[in-house]
Design an enzyme around this catalytic site. Structure first.
Site, PDB file in Angstrom:
ATOM      1  N   ASP A 284      25.815  33.468  36.926  1.00 18.34           N
ATOM      2  CA  ASP A 284      25.996  34.862  36.544  1.00 18.34           C
ATOM      3  C   ASP A 284      25.035  35.146  35.387  1.00 18.34           C
ATOM      4  OD1 ASP A 284      26.771  37.452  36.488  1.00 18.34           O
ATOM      5  OD2 ASP A 284      28.910  37.081  36.360  1.00 18.34           O
TER       6      ASP A 284
HETATM    7  C1  BGC Z   1      28.098  40.442  36.661  1.00 15.21           C
HETATM    8  C2  BGC Z   1      27.753  40.072  38.070  1.00 15.21           C
HETATM    9  C3  BGC Z   1      26.498  40.801  38.496  1.00 15.21           C
HETATM   10  C4  BGC Z   1      25.392  40.441  37.541  1.00 15.21           C
HETATM   11  C5  BGC Z   1      24.049  41.060  37.896  1.00 15.21           C
HETATM   12  C6  BGC Z   1      26.908  40.297  35.719  1.00 15.21           C
HETATM   13  O1  BGC Z   1      27.160  40.842  34.465  1.00 15.21           O
HETATM   14  O2  BGC Z   1      29.187  39.660  36.226  1.00 15.21           O
HETATM   15  O3  BGC Z   1      28.822  40.361  38.927  1.00 15.21           O
HETATM   16  O4  BGC Z   1      26.178  40.492  39.809  1.00 15.21           O
HETATM   17  O5  BGC Z   1      25.744  40.873  36.244  1.00 15.21           O
HETATM   18  O6  BGC Z   1      24.039  42.407  37.711  1.00 15.21           O
END
Ligand code: BGC
Length: 746
Positions: A284
């Site tokens: 993540d």
């Molecule tokens: C989120 C993810 C997301 C990623 C990219 C993160 O802050 O937890 O779910 O896919 O950002 O945008």
């Protein structure tokens, strides 16, 4: 004849195998040509931002980043979109880097794309898997037309805590329903051929336990026992893997003391081990680096080592793989085989997407123009919105409204809003593109309609982020709203949360109506009690007062582009509501986490004394249970028959469902089981099957279900799926409460 069929079958098998082997061979050949640095390059993912003159890196350090792309040090980019923009950035990689390896472009395509669909929690309320699959299909068609290859969806985190803002992005609290939805959404995004230009790779996230953040506070610690992990959290991920999901994303949280990003047990033992998953795992955003503040890694170098060892194949925006992996391999601390394995998984995804055949195949500006916000997509999104609405309460059949001769007041800060109903997580969706409730109601011109908001929204859009609240101190509009309500036949009040009051980072410690909305509701109620409350929200709300006092309540979530049309259609009875709650609504925040599939405890009560599992100041019952949802039709259940198939450890179930009303409607027939005693305690109810059935006025249908070990078994604390003989209740009804019951012994 037989021979021909045989040859045909063999040739299919052979072709299927050669395709798979081909990729293996191609990946092997390519890997052999790659330097260590180039292999590590495949493991880096950076963000861009949308610039009309072309893609530009976010951190302003453009030279380094462009140079990285040109030298094959970037495997993937996120947040770059547009057929032209992606083509240009792709060119940098393909035409300049030594091996010309294409970049895979990703983005959070969560509920629709340019055409915004209902938020995932709302879609889950439809219990309509075909419609959910279709929603993801359209999202993929639009996203791929913008040149994108990969979405970070579906989020399949089970959550029992309405305080957690991200419940809006998931399928609710139940592992069975959540698993069906996970598979449907994966199929929708990926279609049957990942290399087709109108499909995109999906990503099951966040692996794992993110939805169990303590106290519902985003990014917080998760501590869950083995039984909950295997029986509640993991099933939707497994369903996604079985549906062929192309990637996984790990998560920000620690799970039982280990950051998921650095958790070998989750990523190597379970996912890539027992489940034999051959797709890739992306971290993540910055979660590799976050293992330092978590207190798991001593510094960035250590974090990179731990994440790579644990099976995080791609580093989203920590910039740590880029800096440290090569040196970690050279120093002998990190086995190069792990780099090969990670790079192999990334390259395999690119082969499957067809990017090696034509890296620009998704970038077609004509297709982009033709498909974004296509009228068919908007119509499908509006149909999905209708299916997602849940009728929570309808005393004295206040709904549906008569279509003529009535005076109506429309009140509430969200009543004419064209942005909030789009919800959070809609990066491509433009502000102001939703049909408001005001616009929807105006399409029924034979009633008089007076509009007064009562309260305003306050806030602003900062770059891609909205910070919006509902008025907390300005009462000036309340008087006008009360005056508008006085003497009207019906008052429609649109209250709830702004679309940006749920989603990532938006946990709430209060679950009532934000701002002064409760005050507005009670002030209007003083002069007119004939209120239809239309709720817009991204999570269950604790609205006990409204439930006690307001005759009709419609759960309208954040329904996307067709919101106002869908809501008006339900209010006027052109659509008979059929949604059922995918998450329990609490009476008060003190009951949270509250969920239908809880354990009985040794003291389930009630008893006269205080010594049983309960609150002394609130009942145990929820405000609205999981699976609840009314209809304008009236359904009854009869003749539940359960034939146990003891030899096969299963049962055949049949039940009659009748529509006793004069209107046609859909009912979601739900089957729950209870396993009375087992080597690991089982919940008092577990959803194991459902069917959404259409019944014409007066019609009856017999619904059949087949239960086997898959439905009647469970995971023990060694993570092994087992079936244990014994006494089971089979319960069938229209919600998780009530229904017909038969007991069997197996
Ligand atoms: C989120 C993810 C997301 C990623 C990219 C993160 O802050 O937890 O779910 O896919 O950002 O945008």
């Amino acid at each position: 004849m037989k021979n021909t069929v045989f040859i045909f079958l063999v040739s299919i098998l052979f072709t299927a195998q050669t395709v798979a082997q081909n990729y293996d061979k191609q990946v092997d050949d390519l890997l052999k040509k790659m330097t260590l640095e180039e292999k590590i390059g495949q493991m880096n993912q950076y963000t861009g931002f949308f610039d009309i003159t072309g893609p530009a890196p976010m951190d302003g350090d453009s030279k380094v980043k462009y140079d990285d792309i040109k030298s094959g040090r970037v495997g993937s980019m996120l947040n770059v979109r547009g057929a032209k923009q992606i083509r240009e950035m792709q060119k940098l990689a393909v035409e300049n880097s030594r091996l010309g390896i294409p970049i895979v472009f990703a983005m959070d395509v969560i509920h629709g794309h340019k055409t915004v669909f209902p938020i995932p929690l709302a879609e889950a309320a439809s219990w309509d898997m075909e419609a959910i699959e279709q929603g993801a299909r359209i999202a993929a068609i639009e996203a791929s037309a913008e040149g994108l290859h990969w979405t970070f969806a579906p989020m399949v985190d089970i959550s029992r805590d309405a305080r957690w803002g991200r419940v809006m992005e998931g399928g609710g609290e139940d592992p069975y329903l959540g698993s069906q939805i996970a598979a449907a959404r994966v199929k929708g995004f990926q279609g049957t051929d990942l290399s087709a230009t109108n499909t995109i790779a999906a990503c099951a996230k966040h692996f794992a336990g993110y939805g169990f953040a303590e106290a519902g506070k985003d990014y917080n610690t998760s501590d869950v026992g083995t039984s909950t992990l295997y029986n509640v959290i993991l099933p939707p991920f497994k369903a996604a893997a079985e549906a062929g999901v192309a990637s996984f994303m790990n998560s920000f949280n620690t799970l039982n003391g280990i950051p998921a990003t650095g958790d070998r047990f989750l990523q190597r033992d379970i996912l890539k081990g027992s489940w034999n998953y051959d797709g890739m795992m992306v971290s993540d955003w910055g979660s590799i680096g976050e293992m330092v503040p978590h207190g798991f890694a001593k510094d960035g170098r250590h974090a990179a080592l731990l994440a790579a060892q644990a099976g995080s194949d791609m580093d989203m925006e920590s910039h740590l793989y880029k800096v440290h992996l090569a040196e970690l391999v050279k120093s002998g601390e990190l086995d190069e085989k792990l780099i090969d394995d990670a790079a192999r998984r990334v390259l395999l995804l690119k082969y499957k997407l067809g990017l090696f055949d034509d890296p620009y195949k998704y970038s077609d500006e004509l297709r982009e123009k033709e498909l974004l916000m296509h009228p068919d997509h908007i119509a499908t999104a509006t149909e999905m919105a209708k299916k997602s609405i849940v009728l929570l309460k309808n005393d004295n059949k206040l709904l549906p409204l008569a279509k003529s001769g009535k005076s109506i007041a429309l009140i509430g800060p969200l009543s004419d809003d064209k942005t909030s109903p789009l919800g959070n997580w809609r990066l491509a969706g433009d502000d102001g593109t939703a049909i408001s409730v005001l616009e929807g109601l105006k399409k029924y011109p034979n009633n008089t309609l007076q509009h007064a908001k009562g309260l305003n929204l306050i806030g602003e859009r900062i770059q891609f982020v909205h910070e919006v609240e509902i008025n907390t101190d300005d009462r000036t509009g309340i008087t006008e709203a009360v005056a508008a309500a006085r003497g009207k036949d019906v008052v429609v009040m649109v209250l709830g949360e702004h679309g940006y009051q749920s989603g990532e980072g938006r946990s709430r410690a209060h679950l009532g109506l934000p701002g002064l909305q409760q005050e507005l509701l009670e002030a209007v109620y003083e002069v007119n009690q004939n209120i239809v409350l239309v709720l817009m929200n991204g999570r269950p709300l604790a609205i006990d007062w409204a439930n006690e006092n307001i005759p009709a309540i419609v759960e309208a979530w954040q329904l996307g582009i067709g919101s106002g049309d869908a809501i008006a259609s339900v209010l006027y009875g052109d659509t008979n509501p059929s949604g059922k709650l995918p998450m329990t609504f609490p009476k008060t925040i003190g009951q949270v986490p509250i969920y239908y599939n809880f354990m009985n405890t040794g003291r389930p009560g009630p008893i006269e004394m205080v010594f049983w599992s309960h609150y002394i100041d609130e009942t145990n019952a929820p405000l609205y249970p999981f699976g609840h949802g009314l209809s304008y039709a009236d359904f009854s259940y009869s003749d539940l028959n359960v034939t146990s198939k003891a030899m096969l450890n299963g049962a055949k179930v049949s039940v009659n469902v009748t529509n006793n009303s004069t209107v046609d409607g859909h009912e979601v027939v739900q089957l729950y089981i209870r396993d009375y005693f087992a080597s690991v305690v089982r919940p008092i109810k577990e959803l194991k099957a459902f069917e959404k059935v259409f019944l014409k006025a007066g019609e009856s249908k017999t619904i059949l279900f087949d239960l086997g070990e898959d439905e009647l078994g469970f995971y023990n604390n060694q993570g092994k799926f087992v079936f244990e003989k014994g006494k089971f209740d089979i319960m069938v009804g229209g919600s998780s409460m009530g229904g017909l019951v038969k007991t069997i012994d197996l």
